[in-house]
Motif scaffolding. Structure first.
Motif, short mmCIF file in Angstrom:
data_model
loop_
_atom_site.label_atom_id
_atom_site.label_comp_id
_atom_site.label_asym_id
_atom_site.label_seq_id
_atom_site.Cartn_x
_atom_site.Cartn_y
_atom_site.Cartn_z
N ALA A 102 1.67 59.00 45.86
CA ALA A 102 1.00 58.29 46.54
C ALA A 102 0.10 57.47 46.54
O ALA A 102 -0.31 58.07 46.71
N ILE A 103 -0.29 55.60 46.45
CA ILE A 103 -1.45 55.06 47.31
C ILE A 103 -1.77 55.90 47.96
O ILE A 103 -0.82 54.67 48.64
N TYR A 104 -2.67 56.39 48.50
CA TYR A 104 -2.89 57.41 49.70
C TYR A 104 -2.47 55.61 51.33
O TYR A 104 -3.81 55.28 50.96
N GLY A 105 -1.82 55.77 51.69
CA GLY A 105 -1.86 54.66 53.06
C GLY A 105 -1.26 53.63 52.40
O GLY A 105 -1.58 52.85 53.46
N PHE A 118 -8.43 61.66 42.70
CA PHE A 118 -9.95 60.48 43.28
C PHE A 118 -10.46 59.13 41.97
O PHE A 118 -11.03 60.20 41.89
N MET A 119 -9.46 58.69 41.35
CA MET A 119 -9.68 57.54 40.52
C MET A 119 -11.30 57.33 40.98
O MET A 119 -11.08 55.97 42.33
N MET A 120 -12.13 57.00 40.23
CA MET A 120 -13.42 56.46 40.45
C MET A 120 -14.10 57.47 41.61
O MET A 120 -15.38 56.48 41.62
N GLY A 121 -13.56 58.30 42.32
CA GLY A 121 -14.50 58.85 43.30
C GLY A 121 -13.19 58.08 44.75
O GLY A 121 -13.94 58.69 45.42
N ARG A 122 -13.00 56.89 45.03
CA ARG A 122 -12.16 56.15 45.57
C ARG A 122 -11.24 55.85 46.15
O ARG A 122 -10.67 55.75 47.22
N TYR A 123 -10.17 56.41 45.15
CA TYR A 123 -8.92 55.93 45.22
C TYR A 123 -7.70 57.09 44.97
O TYR A 123 -7.59 56.89 43.51
N GLU A 124 -7.08 57.34 46.20
CA GLU A 124 -6.90 58.36 45.80
C GLU A 124 -4.99 57.73 45.41
O GLU A 124 -4.33 57.80 45.74
N ILE A 125 -5.26 59.04 44.31
CA ILE A 125 -3.40 59.36 43.93
C ILE A 125 -2.61 60.80 45.08
O ILE A 125 -3.00 61.71 44.59
N THR A 179 -9.13 54.16 49.73
CA THR A 179 -8.26 54.70 50.53
C THR A 179 -9.29 55.25 51.36
O THR A 179 -10.12 56.23 51.82
N GLY A 180 -8.09 54.88 52.18
CA GLY A 180 -9.08 55.60 53.97
C GLY A 180 -8.00 56.21 54.45
O GLY A 180 -7.01 56.99 53.87
N HIS A 181 -8.41 56.60 55.91
CA HIS A 181 -7.96 56.85 56.33
C HIS A 181 -6.92 56.76 58.12
O HIS A 181 -8.29 56.23 58.66
N ARG A 182 -5.82 56.30 58.26
CA ARG A 182 -5.62 55.72 59.11
C ARG A 182 -6.34 54.10 59.49
O ARG A 182 -6.72 53.65 60.75
N ASN A 183 -6.75 53.56 58.17
CA ASN A 183 -6.87 52.31 58.45
C ASN A 183 -6.73 50.94 57.70
O ASN A 183 -6.02 51.79 56.23
N VAL A 184 -6.93 50.14 57.49
CA VAL A 184 -6.55 49.64 56.52
C VAL A 184 -7.34 48.74 55.70
O VAL A 184 -8.79 48.90 55.92
N SER A 185 -7.48 49.06 54.06
CA SER A 185 -8.08 48.78 53.13
C SER A 185 -8.19 47.73 52.88
O SER A 185 -7.97 46.74 52.99
N LEU A 195 -14.68 61.04 38.48
CA LEU A 195 -12.57 61.46 38.24
C LEU A 195 -13.06 62.48 39.82
O LEU A 195 -13.98 63.50 39.27
N ARG A 196 -12.63 62.18 40.88
CA ARG A 196 -12.45 63.70 42.36
C ARG A 196 -11.39 63.73 42.66
O ARG A 196 -10.38 63.44 42.32
#
Ligand code: MG
Length: 251
Positions: free
Chosen positions: A148-151, A123-130, A208-214, A226-227
């Motif tokens: 993937a840039i998840y989702g 997770f870049m900046m703790g928020r954007y998942e690769i 990044t979210g799950h099952r939603n549009v960001s 970095l997470r």
């Protein structure tokens, strides 16, 4: 005193948007960086001389639990490993624009399928998942494939090595910018997996979210940790470092 060598030209036009002439010998010299070495199956690569080391194999002193408190993952033989249910870990350090390098390996023992096989995440900046996932002969939804840039964006290709083998991520990241509540510039990212381009200068649509549009609706800090994700699988990491990305002529 040695005579100043004339390295370039000053009778040439100015390069638009700069104070420098074409071939200007007085333009600042690019700083010298001692390059590192590539990793091999048996050993991690050597970081370049100006890298900020986040994990060199010795301990998790640069890391904490994303929930607060100490990082709960294990370190052995120069490698950190997810300890399921201890939660995500993140760097104590916060940073923005960067070149990030890390090496990871999915469990050699293949278990589960689709998103249940060797899942973790960067997770870049703790928020954007690769996405980190074992996608070697393991199909899943494309925007959840390894890299993937998840989702949002599937990787351009699936460049996974076999489970258990070390793989490299090289990520060039630009942080999003806001002017008050107004988005000025979305994030931008280039990702290489094992030296193969998965994304080239694409703009994530938001955290990044799950099952939603960001979206970039909610501004956040210009830097973040970095997470790394605990998704319950025994994923390993080694040789984690970054270099702040600076502009031209900034030394
Ligand atoms: Mg994940």
């Amino acid at each position: 005193m040695a005579e100043q060598k004339n390295l370039g030209y000053s009778d040439t036009p100015l390069i638009p948007g700069t104070q420098w002439h074409v071939h200007d010998g007085n333009r600042p010299q690019p700083p010298v960086v001692q390059p590192g070495t590539a990793s091999t199956p048996d050993s991690p690569g050597q970081p370049p001389s100006d890298a900020v080391i986040l994990f060199d194999g010795s301990d998790l002193s640069k890391w904490e639990s994303a929930k607060g408190g100490d990082a709960g993952w294990s370190v052995e033989n120069g490698v950190m490993q997810v300890v399921p249910k201890t939660g995500d870990i993140q760097t104590k350090e916060r940073f923005g624009d960067c070149q990030l390098h890390l090496e990871w390996a999915a469990p050699a023992e293949v278990k589960g399928e689709s998103q249940g096989r060797g899942n973790s995440g960067v997770f870049m900046m703790g928020r954007y998942e690769i996405q980190v996932l074992d996608c070697y002969q393991n199909p899943t939804y494309p925007d959840g494939t390894t890299g993937a840039i998840y989702g949002q964006h599937p990787p351009l290709v699936n460049a996974c090595r076999k489970p258990g083998e070390w793989q490299t991520y090289d990520i060039m990241w630009e942080a999003p910018q806001w002017d008050g509540d107004q988005l000025k510039k979305p994030a931008r990212v280039t990702v290489l997996l094992n030296g193969v381009v998965l994304h080239h200068a694409i703009e994530p649509q938001g955290p990044t979210g799950h099952r939603n549009v960001s979206s970039y609706e909610k501004p956040h800090d210009p830097t973040g940790p970095l997470r790394l994700q605990d998704h319950g699988d025994l994923v390993r990491y080694r040789n984690i470092w970054y270099r702040p990305l600076k502009g031209y002529d900034q030394g």
